[in-house]
Design a protein around this motif. Structure first.
Motif, PDB file in Angstrom:
ATOM      1  N   ASP A  84       5.833   3.640   0.551  1.00 37.75           N
ATOM      2  CA  ASP A  84       5.373   2.377  -0.014  1.00 37.75           C
ATOM      3  C   ASP A  84       5.619   1.316   1.049  1.00 37.75           C
ATOM      4  OD1 ASP A  84       5.086   2.357  -3.398  1.00 37.75           O
ATOM      5  OD2 ASP A  84       5.946   4.134  -2.444  1.00 37.75           O
ATOM      6  N   GLU A  85       4.547   0.773   1.603  1.00 32.54           N
ATOM      7  CA  GLU A  85       4.662  -0.116   2.752  1.00 32.54           C
ATOM      8  C   GLU A  85       5.042  -1.534   2.342  1.00 32.54           C
ATOM      9  OE1 GLU A  85       0.713   0.636   4.332  1.00 32.54           O
ATOM     10  OE2 GLU A  85       1.626   1.778   5.980  1.00 32.54           O
ATOM     11  N   ALA A  86       5.755  -2.210   3.229  1.00 25.60           N
ATOM     12  CA  ALA A  86       6.124  -3.613   3.048  1.00 25.60           C
ATOM     13  C   ALA A  86       6.459  -4.169   4.425  1.00 25.60           C
ATOM     14  CB  ALA A  86       7.308  -3.755   2.097  1.00 25.60           C
ATOM     15  N   ASP A  87       6.547  -5.490   4.534  1.00 26.64           N
ATOM     16  CA  ASP A  87       6.725  -6.126   5.836  1.00 26.64           C
ATOM     17  C   ASP A  87       8.175  -6.209   6.297  1.00 26.64           C
ATOM     18  OD1 ASP A  87       3.998  -6.542   6.061  1.00 26.64           O
ATOM     19  OD2 ASP A  87       4.088  -8.515   5.075  1.00 26.64           O
ATOM     20  N   GLY A  88       9.127  -5.987   5.408  1.00 31.44           N
ATOM     21  CA  GLY A  88      10.528  -6.162   5.763  1.00 31.44           C
ATOM     22  C   GLY A  88      11.006  -5.173   6.809  1.00 31.44           C
ATOM     23  N   SER A  89      12.041  -5.579   7.545  1.00 31.87           N
ATOM     24  CA  SER A  89      12.600  -4.709   8.587  1.00 31.87           C
ATOM     25  C   SER A  89      13.759  -3.859   8.090  1.00 31.87           C
ATOM     26  CB  SER A  89      13.070  -5.562   9.770  1.00 31.87           C
ATOM     27  OG  SER A  89      14.062  -6.496   9.359  1.00 31.87           O
ATOM     28  N   THR A  90      14.174  -4.056   6.839  1.00 31.48           N
ATOM     29  CA  THR A  90      15.185  -3.209   6.207  1.00 31.48           C
ATOM     30  C   THR A  90      14.484  -2.336   5.180  1.00 31.48           C
ATOM     31  OG1 THR A  90      16.953  -4.839   6.485  1.00 31.48           O
ATOM     32  CG2 THR A  90      17.285  -3.143   4.823  1.00 31.48           C
ATOM     33  N   GLY A  91      14.615  -1.019   5.341  1.00 28.31           N
ATOM     34  CA  GLY A  91      13.909  -0.091   4.469  1.00 28.31           C
ATOM     35  C   GLY A  91      14.832   0.760   3.638  1.00 28.31           C
ATOM     36  N   MET A 126       0.838  -1.193   0.000  1.00 31.82           N
ATOM     37  CA  MET A 126       0.000   0.000   0.000  1.00 31.82           C
ATOM     38  C   MET A 126       0.879   1.252   0.000  1.00 31.82           C
ATOM     39  SD  MET A 126      -2.876   1.246   2.773  1.00 31.82           S
ATOM     40  CE  MET A 126      -3.931  -0.167   2.399  1.00 31.82           C
ATOM     41  N   ARG A 127       0.456   2.251  -0.750  1.00 33.41           N
ATOM     42  CA  ARG A 127       1.185   3.519  -0.803  1.00 33.41           C
ATOM     43  C   ARG A 127       0.366   4.581  -0.076  1.00 33.41           C
ATOM     44  NH1 ARG A 127       3.461   5.412  -6.486  1.00 33.41           N
ATOM     45  NH2 ARG A 127       5.142   4.023  -5.772  1.00 33.41           N
ATOM     46  N   ARG A 128       1.016   5.305   0.830  1.00 30.72           N
ATOM     47  CA  ARG A 128       0.305   6.366   1.535  1.00 30.72           C
ATOM     48  C   ARG A 128       1.189   7.609   1.647  1.00 30.72           C
ATOM     49  NH1 ARG A 128       1.716   6.410   7.085  1.00 30.72           N
ATOM     50  NH2 ARG A 128       2.818   4.532   7.788  1.00 30.72           N
ATOM     51  N   HIS A 129       0.525   8.736   1.788  1.00 36.14           N
ATOM     52  CA  HIS A 129       1.199  10.024   1.859  1.00 36.14           C
ATOM     53  C   HIS A 129       1.063  10.601   3.260  1.00 36.14           C
ATOM     54  CE1 HIS A 129       1.444   9.906  -2.537  1.00 36.14           C
ATOM     55  NE2 HIS A 129       0.161   9.552  -2.523  1.00 36.14           N
ATOM     56  N   PHE A 130       2.070  11.341   3.687  1.00 39.00           N
ATOM     57  CA  PHE A 130       2.041  11.972   5.002  1.00 39.00           C
ATOM     58  C   PHE A 130       2.992  13.161   5.000  1.00 39.00           C
ATOM     59  CE2 PHE A 130       5.463   8.932   5.092  1.00 39.00           C
ATOM     60  CZ  PHE A 130       6.452   9.505   5.881  1.00 39.00           C
ATOM     61  N   THR A 131       3.044  13.887   6.085  1.00 45.82           N
ATOM     62  CA  THR A 131       3.960  15.027   6.216  1.00 45.82           C
ATOM     63  C   THR A 131       4.751  14.890   7.505  1.00 45.82           C
ATOM     64  OG1 THR A 131       2.302  16.397   7.334  1.00 45.82           O
ATOM     65  CG2 THR A 131       2.443  16.572   4.920  1.00 45.82           C
ATOM     66  N   PHE A 132       5.878  15.586   7.555  1.00 42.96           N
ATOM     67  CA  PHE A 132       6.677  15.622   8.785  1.00 42.96           C
ATOM     68  C   PHE A 132       7.372  16.971   8.888  1.00 42.96           C
ATOM     69  CE2 PHE A 132       9.367  13.811   5.483  1.00 42.96           C
ATOM     70  CZ  PHE A 132      10.607  14.414   5.660  1.00 42.96           C
ATOM     71  N   ALA A 133       7.823  17.302  10.079  1.00 45.59           N
ATOM     72  CA  ALA A 133       8.409  18.620  10.337  1.00 45.59           C
ATOM     73  C   ALA A 133       9.909  18.616  10.096  1.00 45.59           C
ATOM     74  CB  ALA A 133       8.123  19.040  11.778  1.00 45.59           C
ATOM     75  N   CYS A 134      10.400  19.769   9.630  1.00 46.04           N
ATOM     76  CA  CYS A 134      11.848  19.954   9.438  1.00 46.04           C
ATOM     77  C   CYS A 134      12.176  21.430   9.602  1.00 46.04           C
ATOM     78  CB  CYS A 134      12.283  19.457   8.067  1.00 46.04           C
ATOM     79  SG  CYS A 134      14.011  19.830   7.667  1.00 46.04           S
ATOM     80  N   ALA A 135      12.881  21.775  10.662  1.00 45.56           N
ATOM     81  CA  ALA A 135      13.366  23.149  10.871  1.00 45.56           C
ATOM     82  C   ALA A 135      12.254  24.174  10.706  1.00 45.56           C
ATOM     83  CB  ALA A 135      14.522  23.448   9.923  1.00 45.56           C
ATOM     84  N   GLY A 136      11.094  23.898  11.265  1.00 45.29           N
ATOM     85  CA  GLY A 136       9.984  24.836  11.212  1.00 45.29           C
ATOM     86  C   GLY A 136       9.145  24.769   9.947  1.00 45.29           C
ATOM     87  N   GLU A 137       9.476  23.884   9.025  1.00 42.53           N
ATOM     88  CA  GLU A 137       8.722  23.715   7.781  1.00 42.53           C
ATOM     89  C   GLU A 137       8.043  22.350   7.767  1.00 42.53           C
ATOM     90  OE1 GLU A 137       8.333  26.211   5.930  1.00 42.53           O
ATOM     91  OE2 GLU A 137       9.978  27.508   6.603  1.00 42.53           O
ATOM     92  N   ILE A 138       7.166  22.151   6.793  1.00 39.78           N
ATOM     93  CA  ILE A 138       6.436  20.894   6.654  1.00 39.78           C
ATOM     94  C   ILE A 138       6.842  20.236   5.339  1.00 39.78           C
ATOM     95  CG2 ILE A 138       4.175  19.801   6.475  1.00 39.78           C
ATOM     96  CD1 ILE A 138       4.783  20.932   9.222  1.00 39.78           C
TER      97      ILE A 138
END
Length: 273
Positions: free
Chosen positions: A19-26, A1-13
């Motif tokens: 792209d999700e998968a079950d493996g523990s190495t990304g 499954m592919r999903r979109h999201f946001t995260f913070a960086c130095a006061g910006e977004i």
């Protein structure tokens, strides 16, 4: 499954895609130039989907001032905070992650070489690393030559002399003779590595992470990198046991053909094993 999201960086977004998968190495894909996270002709989106099908979660993001992210685009050499924030975001979004490999092409490879080890990344895949001070491969001849090795300049002028259009320009007075003379002088000079190339040489010499260097041998950016790589100042980098190199007989900077894409995907999957 592919999903979109946001995260913070130095006061910006910053905008990101996972792209999700079950493996523990990304895999974290860092975009080069001013490209958005999908890449040229959606190449990075396709790569992410293929790697996820192979069992590895993949995150892409737009750095500050690019694409859907807020802030000012200050160039690849100001992206240390973006890379660190992206690493934290991916580990938060994929809490089962135990190992993280980062991939970048062109100046993204250079930024990862400079800033990746301090960001919490476990391994690197660096393709067609950018070594010039300018952030564009359409740089003025003088600007480009200032950071090119003598061997690279010789190769460039030999290529021009084999091009009928360049010979026609020379005969018709369309070539700047002053630049030509300066270039020929530099072509016979002793190789010196300065500026960004020198910083990258030092970073690679001291690189503590397993790092795979990828080069499309006939790509101009890769050829410039290889000229620096083979120079005396890069001797400590060549001796670093953490670095390995794979070469592809291609002139495609973005690994555009189906065969080039397959080769790149296999090299990344090797790093993820």
């Amino acid at each position: 499954m592919r999903r979109h999201f946001t995260f913070a960086c130095a006061g910006e977004i910053l905008a990101a895609t996972l792209d999700e998968a079950d493996g523990s190495t990304g895999l974290l894909i860092v975009s080069g130039g001013n490209e958005i996270r999908s890449g040229a002709h959606a190449g990075m989106a396709a790569l992410a989907a293929a790697v996820a099908v192979a069992g590895h979660p993949v995150m892409r993001y737009d750095r500050r001032g690019i694409g859907d992210s807020t802030g000012e685009n200050a160039g690849f050499d100001s992206s240390a905070d973006d890379i660190s924030a992206a690493v934290l975001a991916m580990r938060a979004e994929v809490p089962t992650l135990t190992r993280l490999v980062a991939f970048g092409n062109c100046d993204a490879a250079s930024s990862l070489a400079l800033y990746g080890p301090a960001a919490g990344i476990d391994a690197l895949v660096l393709a067609n690393m950018w070594t010039l001070e300018s952030e564009s491969d359409e740089a003025d001849e003088d600007e480009a030559a200032a950071t090119m090795t003598a061997g690279a300049i010789r190769s460039r002028y030999l290529a021009k002399l084999k091009d009928p259009r360049e010979l026609s320009r020379l005969a018709s007075g369309g070539v700047n003779i002053g630049k030509l003379v300066r270039g020929l002088k530099q072509a016979t000079a002793k190789t010196e590595v300065t500026g960004l190339a020198a910083r990258l040489g030092q970073a690679l010499a001291g690189m503590p992470l397993p790092t795979k260097l990828l080069v499309a041998e006939h790509d101009r950016t890769a050829m410039w990198f290889l000229e620096h790589w083979d120079s005396e100042p890069f001797t400590p980098a060549r001796a670093n046991p953490n670095l390995t190199m794979a070469r592809l007989a291609s002139g495609s900077h973005s690994f555009a053909s189906s065969d080039d894409k397959a080769w790149l995907r296999e090299r990344i999957l090797e790093a993820l094993k």
